[in-house]
Motif scaffolding. Sequence first.
Motif, short mmCIF file in Angstrom:
data_model
loop_
_atom_site.label_atom_id
_atom_site.label_comp_id
_atom_site.label_asym_id
_atom_site.label_seq_id
_atom_site.Cartn_x
_atom_site.Cartn_y
_atom_site.Cartn_z
N SER A 45 25.32 12.99 -25.81
CA SER A 45 24.11 12.70 -26.56
C SER A 45 23.48 14.10 -26.80
O SER A 45 22.23 14.01 -26.99
CB SER A 45 23.43 11.72 -26.05
OG SER A 45 24.01 10.36 -25.68
N PRO B 155 29.41 5.99 -31.56
CA PRO B 155 28.12 5.76 -32.35
C PRO B 155 28.87 5.54 -33.73
O PRO B 155 29.62 6.29 -34.23
CB PRO B 155 27.39 6.85 -31.93
CG PRO B 155 28.10 8.01 -31.64
CD PRO B 155 29.16 7.66 -30.95
N VAL C 202 28.37 6.79 -36.51
CA VAL C 202 27.69 8.15 -37.34
C VAL C 202 28.91 9.08 -37.68
O VAL C 202 29.86 9.11 -36.82
CB VAL C 202 26.65 8.69 -36.48
CG1 VAL C 202 25.43 7.76 -36.25
CG2 VAL C 202 27.13 9.33 -35.41
N TYR D 176 23.46 13.60 -35.64
CA TYR D 176 22.81 12.25 -35.98
C TYR D 176 22.94 11.35 -34.78
O TYR D 176 24.05 10.88 -34.58
CB TYR D 176 23.16 11.66 -37.08
CG TYR D 176 22.59 10.35 -37.67
CD1 TYR D 176 21.57 9.91 -36.96
CD2 TYR D 176 23.13 9.56 -38.62
CE1 TYR D 176 20.88 8.72 -37.20
CE2 TYR D 176 22.57 8.14 -38.72
CZ TYR D 176 21.63 7.81 -38.18
OH TYR D 176 20.96 6.54 -38.45
N ARG E 286 22.93 8.36 -32.43
CA ARG E 286 22.35 6.62 -32.14
C ARG E 286 22.61 6.48 -30.46
O ARG E 286 23.76 6.65 -30.12
CB ARG E 286 23.27 6.05 -32.95
CG ARG E 286 23.18 6.15 -34.62
CD ARG E 286 23.96 5.40 -35.56
NE ARG E 286 23.58 3.95 -35.51
CZ ARG E 286 22.38 3.15 -36.05
NH1 ARG E 286 21.81 4.03 -37.09
NH2 ARG E 286 21.90 1.94 -36.07
N THR F 198 18.72 0.88 -29.37
CA THR F 198 18.26 1.32 -30.85
C THR F 198 17.96 2.38 -31.13
O THR F 198 17.46 2.93 -32.25
CB THR F 198 17.05 0.31 -31.14
OG1 THR F 198 15.98 0.70 -30.41
CG2 THR F 198 17.46 -1.31 -30.87
N MET G 272 17.59 6.15 -32.39
CA MET G 272 18.02 7.17 -33.34
C MET G 272 17.27 8.45 -33.36
O MET G 272 16.27 8.36 -33.27
CB MET G 272 17.93 6.28 -34.75
CG MET G 272 18.66 5.02 -35.09
SD MET G 272 18.34 4.45 -36.75
CE MET G 272 16.74 4.09 -36.65
N LYS H 80 17.54 12.78 -34.88
CA LYS H 80 18.35 13.79 -35.85
C LYS H 80 18.09 15.28 -34.79
O LYS H 80 16.92 15.49 -34.53
CB LYS H 80 17.81 14.20 -37.29
CG LYS H 80 17.79 12.83 -37.95
CD LYS H 80 19.44 12.50 -38.21
CE LYS H 80 19.33 11.22 -39.09
NZ LYS H 80 18.57 11.37 -40.63
#
Length: 808
Positions: free
Chosen positions: A469, A520, A522, A539, A541, A546, A548, A550
């Motif tokens: 992440s 994810p 994306v 991006y 997720r 939930t 989100m 950038k």
Amino acid sequence: MDSPPPARLPSRRTLLRAAAVLAAGAPLGTPVPHAHAADTYDALRLAWCDLLLGTGFTPDAEPYAGKLAALGSTAAGLRSTMAPAAGSLWPDLPYADPEPDTDAESYTYSGNLTTSFHRLRVLAEAYAQPGTGLTGDPALRSGILGGLDHLHDQAYHAGRPRYGNWYSWQIGIPQALLDIDALLYADLGAARVADHCAAVDHFVPDSVVAAYTGTSIGANRVDLCRVLALRGVIGRSAGKLALARDALSPVFPYVTSGDGLYADGSFVQHTYVPYAGSYGQVALGGLALLFALLKGSAWEVTDSGRQVVLDSVDKAYAPFLFNGLVMDGVAGRAISRGVQKADTRGLRQDDHLRGHAIIACVALLARSASAAEKTRWDAMVKGWIARDYFSPVLTSPALGVAQLARLHAIDSSSATPAAEPVGHRLFPCMDRAVHRRPGWAAALSMASRRITYYENGNGENLRGWHTGSGMLYWWGEDFGNGQYSDDFWPTVDPGRLPGTTASRKPLADGEGGAWGVARPDVRWVGGATDGTFGVAGQYLRGLSSTLMAKKSWFFLDDAVVCLGGGIHGRDGAGVETVVENRNLGAAGVHAFTADGSAQPTAPGWSATLTGTRWAHLAGHAGYVFPGGATVRASRQARTGAWSDINRGASAASVTRRYLTLWFDHGTDPTSATYAYVLMPGATAHQTSARAADASWLDVLANTAGHQGVAVPSLGFTGINFWLAGTVGAISASAPASVLIREGAGSATVCVCGPLRDGAAIDLVWNRPVSSVTSKDPAVHVVSTGSALSLRITPGRLGAVHKAVVRTA
């Protein structure tokens, strides 16, 4: 009176040859003939013994004397506890057929059987190596042979159905068995050799390499070929050797999906996991061994595709090696292994020890390389050896005598140690980036449809949830090299990994599923680079949430600029972005200042720092917050055990101190943002000066649609277009990552299409440009003059496309 010099011991090869001659009934001193085909196999077997056990070292000199004595001690302990019984060879390793039991028990039993064979291999090595105290010991030899017979009769023989982990039966067990057979060949007798070959043929039939699919790909295919090749050597089968050689060929070509090496230097295993630091090492090591074994024989690997393997040293492995360690972002679930319960020696795994194994692979592969490659690699190896002050390579507990002997030979050669390189590398096919500057290095781990958040499996890496992440690792040239080695993974808060944005929603161990299935949905993950500086974007997720966001990173000369925008969550939980979570060691007390004010050093301190423009952690880094920000900070002494994150690891508790710095976006945020500048190795003065220089950084945009910065003093502009639009002087007709570097009268324009859909990107730079002096084929010049207009037709693998222009 001086003592006479000690008598020179005969070489192990001499001893092994002599043993073979004696076993054949010939008197000692009878030369082993080389005239008929059978002796080709003898030569290969002896070559394999040399590869396993090493050559050219002095057994009574360090580090060999200590290694050999420890090997002997371990072997003696294992021999004393060996107790053949129905269903086990050692009481702590039952391998009874668990057909009526659960899958978990089945895996345990097959694993115990593998460990039993590996223990016998330890005994065989202690028997064959000089200086162990058990060298050539008849009682030990009898114990090994008895153990082999016991395991053959009860568990590993032709016709026996397998259970548990396929790997045990097709790779783990036969590799150990065939190594033992090579070392004790003269003592086995024809019947044992035939039985062992029949067992291997049963569990590893030729059909396992008939198709390049399933478990017979990548590093696993290399391991299977090693089994087949050694089966050919021990069983004197030209067909098996030819099969092993030919079955390597599918490993060589670059892949465009799934497992294997990619043209951009990515190495992926288990379909979705960046793995150069673990499975990649296995593949490289196995290929280096097989290339060396077969070199000069009738089965030498001559496929031209082998050059891909040789090229991978510079493209896929060296970029992730820094001061002897291999970066954890490409080690998959291996980061959780620490100290294993089954390791009777108490040895641990960490990024340095995994790095040492790769360095040893490079040293061996050099034997099969060109003269130019060998010269370059020897310099690289010598440089890594010289710089690993945290965990010295030449006494590494991860390496055996043979590996150390090869590394010592390079270290004592005339090669000039190579310095750490400087530059930026993107690996779009595994969502990774590496940035190197004089004095430090950083690495970034991201996730997408193509690459998992994290891999767990076999009870390993249960809490690596957020490692994909946007985790931002970094190391200093002469500091911080133990950051992730020093019990980081069992003690760090797994919800607060440096660089990541994550929901504080509780997650279960192994959340999202095993073997990398958690990915994810994306596509926009990637970046652009000119080879010196870099732009990356994710991006994000959140895993099972939930969340989100950038996220963008701009990698520069002495800093990494980090932006976050569009941060949104509806989990009923807080959302945080972690600027830093630095491991200060067992008792580390490093001064931490915010805007020049010293903060408390005792564990348990926490504070909300309002309007903070800069912070500094002594001996580590500086942190700048453009325009000022509210950040949270804390010191903690965190206690954990490797077994918390790996069910097969030690349960002993360890405690480490941490300094954590983060943005608290609150519960269920909408369109939250952050901005900070990481300055590895910076002093407090350098950090405060950067914060005071309002002209150094211009944040052009930081929204859910666009993120970009300009650093005029570097001629740098970097923009991530999440959507089409205009940022500053640059417009893009489609999602894109753009980097522009301006110099005296020229500029380099770098563009990537991170969606990888092949759609054209029209780029306009409102800057006078007189001409385009060079470009790659994907770049089409629409116009120059008062503005530059380009059309880029990107490929589908996230490549960066460049044009060099002359500015007016």
